[in-house]
Scaffold this motif. Structure first.
Motif, short mmCIF file in Angstrom:
data_model
loop_
_atom_site.label_atom_id
_atom_site.label_comp_id
_atom_site.label_asym_id
_atom_site.label_seq_id
_atom_site.Cartn_x
_atom_site.Cartn_y
_atom_site.Cartn_z
N VAL A 1 2.20 4.95 0.63
CA VAL A 1 1.95 5.98 1.64
C VAL A 1 2.73 7.23 1.24
O VAL A 1 3.97 7.22 1.25
N ASP A 2 2.03 8.28 0.89
CA ASP A 2 2.66 9.52 0.44
C ASP A 2 2.99 10.39 1.66
O ASP A 2 2.10 10.80 2.40
N ASP B 1 -5.83 8.47 6.91
CA ASP B 1 -5.24 9.25 5.81
C ASP B 1 -4.78 8.37 4.64
O ASP B 1 -4.47 8.90 3.57
N LEU B 2 -4.71 7.08 4.84
CA LEU B 2 -4.21 6.19 3.80
C LEU B 2 -5.24 6.04 2.68
O LEU B 2 -6.44 5.95 2.94
N LYS B 3 -4.76 5.99 1.45
CA LYS B 3 -5.63 5.78 0.31
C LYS B 3 -5.61 4.29 -0.03
O LYS B 3 -4.74 3.81 -0.76
N LEU B 4 -6.56 3.58 0.54
CA LEU B 4 -6.61 2.14 0.35
C LEU B 4 -7.29 1.79 -0.97
O LEU B 4 -8.24 2.48 -1.39
N PRO B 5 -6.83 0.74 -1.64
CA PRO B 5 -7.49 0.31 -2.88
C PRO B 5 -8.95 -0.08 -2.62
O PRO B 5 -9.34 -0.38 -1.49
N ASP B 6 -9.75 -0.05 -3.66
CA ASP B 6 -11.15 -0.45 -3.55
C ASP B 6 -11.25 -1.87 -2.98
O ASP B 6 -10.51 -2.76 -3.39
N ILE C 1 0.86 -1.19 0.00
CA ILE C 1 0.00 0.00 0.00
C ILE C 1 0.89 1.23 0.00
O ILE C 1 1.71 1.40 0.91
N LYS D 1 -10.20 -2.88 3.48
CA LYS D 1 -10.61 -2.21 4.72
C LYS D 1 -9.55 -2.43 5.79
O LYS D 1 -9.09 -3.55 6.01
#
Length: 214
Positions: free
Chosen positions: A144-145, A159-164, A142, A167
């Motif tokens: 993390v920017d 704040d993490l942009k998790l894939p579709d 995953i 969870k």
């Protein structure tokens, strides 16, 4: 499932037989799972396993299980020698790609934070994130920017942009990473946090070096 492992059937169970197996460049293991009539004892090539541990230790793998054909499996346990770090035994679980699982996914930190450039110290709190998803959707990592983190800022699980379909299995306010103030401006609590982070990062470094030696 781009990663595949070839497993050999294993009948060795005594300590001397297992030691001989390892001397031949093999690692003993067991594959468990509801889709198997019984656990299957296997032997894996040590070099193939080392490559897996360096690249995709938490990915769903395709394993050719003797007598059972190709099976999707997940690495669930690694036993190492406490002194040398050599992998002594591994456990895999056969999974149903259409069922939900909980698994650890590596966090891939990307970018350079402005806070670091100002003399702050990036503190990595979580190196892996436990997630829940369908087995077929489990990502290898995953991203993390951290490129927007200023001194005193932090990222949380929220704040993490998790894939579709992915969870997080942790509380949303769990801190993933933060940027501590420059040394001269640090509080006693921040210094203690640094010591804890340094100890954890050292443990991860040793684990990585152990994998590199496999």
């Amino acid at each position: 499932m781009s990663t595949a492992l070839q497993a050999q059937e294993r009948t060795t169970i005594t300590k001397s037989a297992l030691r001989h197996l390892r001397q031949q460049g093999k690692v003993p293991g067991v594959v468990y799972g509801k889709g198997l009539a019984a656990p299957v004892s296997v032997a894996l090539d040590a070099k193939d396993l080392a490559l897996l541990l360096r690249t995709n230790p938490h990915s769903i793998l395709e394993m050719n299980v003797p007598g059972r054909g190709s099976q999707p499996v997940l690495l669930t346990d690694i036993q190492r020698d406490s002194l040398s770090g050599q992998v002594l035994h591994v456990d895999f679980h056969q999974v149903n790609l259409n069922e939900k699982i909980q698994a650890e996914v590596r966090l891939d930190f990307q970018g350079k934070s402005p806070g670091e450039q100002e003399g702050g110290m990036l503190q990595i709190v979580l190196h892996e994130l436990e997630v829940e998803c369908l087995a077929r959707d489990l990502p290898p990592s995953i991203p993390v920017d951290i490129s927007l983190l200023e001194v005193g800022d932090h990222l949380t699980v929220a704040d993490l942009k998790l894939p579709d379909g992915i969870k997080a299995a942790l509380e949303m306010d769990t801190v993933v990473a933060s940027v501590l103030a420059p040394q001269k401006d640090r509080t006693e609590e921040e210094l203690e946090a640094m010591d804890d982070a340094a100890e954890e990062n050292e443990q991860h470094r040793r684990a990585f070096e152990a994998v590199e030696k496999d």
